[in-house]
Design a protein around this motif. Structure first.
Motif, PDB file in Angstrom:
ATOM      1  N   ASP A 204       0.955  -1.265  -0.016  1.00  0.00           N
ATOM      2  CA  ASP A 204       0.080  -0.123   0.038  1.00  0.00           C
ATOM      3  C   ASP A 204       0.668   1.376  -0.020  1.00  0.00           C
ATOM      4  N   ALA A 205       1.883   1.094   0.875  1.00  0.00           N
ATOM      5  CA  ALA A 205       2.970   2.388   0.943  1.00  0.00           C
ATOM      6  C   ALA A 205       3.577   2.650  -0.596  1.00  0.00           C
ATOM      7  N   TRP A 206       4.087   1.494  -1.049  1.00  0.00           N
ATOM      8  CA  TRP A 206       4.428   1.754  -2.551  1.00  0.00           C
ATOM      9  C   TRP A 206       3.591   2.323  -3.462  1.00  0.00           C
ATOM     10  N   ALA A 207       2.317   1.710  -3.338  1.00  0.00           N
ATOM     11  CA  ALA A 207       1.255   2.050  -4.508  1.00  0.00           C
ATOM     12  C   ALA A 207       1.061   3.772  -4.157  1.00  0.00           C
TER      13      ALA A 207
ATOM     14  N   ASP B 125       4.315  -8.729  -6.485  1.00  0.00           N
ATOM     15  CA  ASP B 125       3.501  -9.787  -6.888  1.00  0.00           C
ATOM     16  C   ASP B 125       2.137  -9.235  -6.123  1.00  0.00           C
ATOM     17  N   ARG B 126       2.105  -8.509  -4.954  1.00  0.00           N
ATOM     18  CA  ARG B 126       0.753  -8.175  -4.459  1.00  0.00           C
ATOM     19  C   ARG B 126       0.327  -6.884  -5.224  1.00  0.00           C
ATOM     20  N   LEU B 127       1.029  -5.962  -5.701  1.00  0.00           N
ATOM     21  CA  LEU B 127       0.545  -4.936  -6.381  1.00  0.00           C
ATOM     22  C   LEU B 127       0.076  -5.459  -7.717  1.00  0.00           C
ATOM     23  N   ARG B 128       0.551  -6.384  -8.626  1.00  0.00           N
ATOM     24  CA  ARG B 128       0.265  -6.968  -9.712  1.00  0.00           C
ATOM     25  C   ARG B 128      -1.137  -7.575  -9.641  1.00  0.00           C
TER      26      ARG B 128
END
Length: 253
Positions: free
Chosen positions: A88-91, A123-126
């Protein structure tokens, strides 16, 4: 589309960066540097120093606060929740700084493939629907830096090596069928729980850095000194990264 490059940076020494790593850093539109709190400010300072050393263009460098892992939640559940929070922080940073896509780089200690979770977080973001390609730029691992610093081979002739964590060693003891252990992510000196008879340890902290510390010898005599030195070093720097190799005399030798 986000073109994510996970760049292995070795142990913080600019000399450990490969040409591919330097090229990837300079080709990035944005480099994100995780900030882990004031007590670990040296960690982000090392990453900033790497950027200052090798960046020659207009790459944007942004620091962001990394979420904390809940110490009161069972370990695997805590790690899953922590990785969700990091994703979530990356996003949030991508939305703020690369809203139209671009090339993003993250600097990973050692190599992204060895006891690091940046690939799982990507992988979570994808999986969440973000259009993203992932490229890994390999780096020198702390295991390579340790054996080089002590000028020792990783394995005995024709013998296996097991790479494990301090948590596993503490909980399960010395695994059967192997006489050489490489132990990472050990915050509590799990070697102190072993029978030291016939065991040699090679230990290193801050490998490749100006304040590198090394110790080696029989576990029975060197182990207690490492425990004391490690505590003093962590208090001095506010953080510590260390790794060690254990080798025991094979039965019947």
């Amino acid at each position: 589309m986000i073109d994510l490059h996970l760049i292995g940076t070795g142990t913080g020494n600019p000399d450990h960066l490969t040409r591919a790593a330097i090229a990837a850093m300079n080709a990035a539109d944005l480099i994100l540097l995780p900030r882990k709190g004031d007590e670990k400010s040296d960690l982000i300072d090392v990453r900033r120093a790497l950027c200052a050393e090798v960046l020659t263009g207009q790459t944007q460098v942004i620091a962001f606060d990394l979420p904390d892992r809940d110490p009161d939640t069972p370990y695997r559940d805590a790690v899953d929740q922590w990785h969700d929070a990091i994703a979530d922080a990356w996003a949030a940073q991508i939305a703020a700084h690369l809203p139209n896509g671009g090339r993003l780089a993250l600097l990973v200690w050692g190599d992204p493939s060895l006891y690091d979770s940046t690939l799982r977080i990507a992988d979570r973001l994808r999986a969440g629907g973000m259009a993203m390609t992932v490229t890994v730029v390999p780096g020198i691992t702390s295991l390579q830096a340790l054996t080089a610093a002590h000028a020792i081979p990783l394995n005995d002739v024709a013998a296996p090596v097991l790479i494990t964590t301090g948590r596993r060693l503490r909980e399960a003891g010395w695994p059967d069928g192997v006489d050489t252990l490489a132990v990472m992510l050990d915050g509590k000196c799990a070697f102190d729980t072993l029978d030291p008879a016939g065991v040699t340890i090679w230990w290193g902290a801050y490998l490749g850095m100006a304040y590198e510390e090394l110790a080696s010898g029989p576990l029975a005599t060197v182990g207690p000194r490492i425990v004391a030195d490690r505590a003093a070093l962590r208090a001095r720097h506010g953080w510590i990264m260390d790794i060690y190799l254990l080798r025991r005399t094979p039965a019947g030798a």
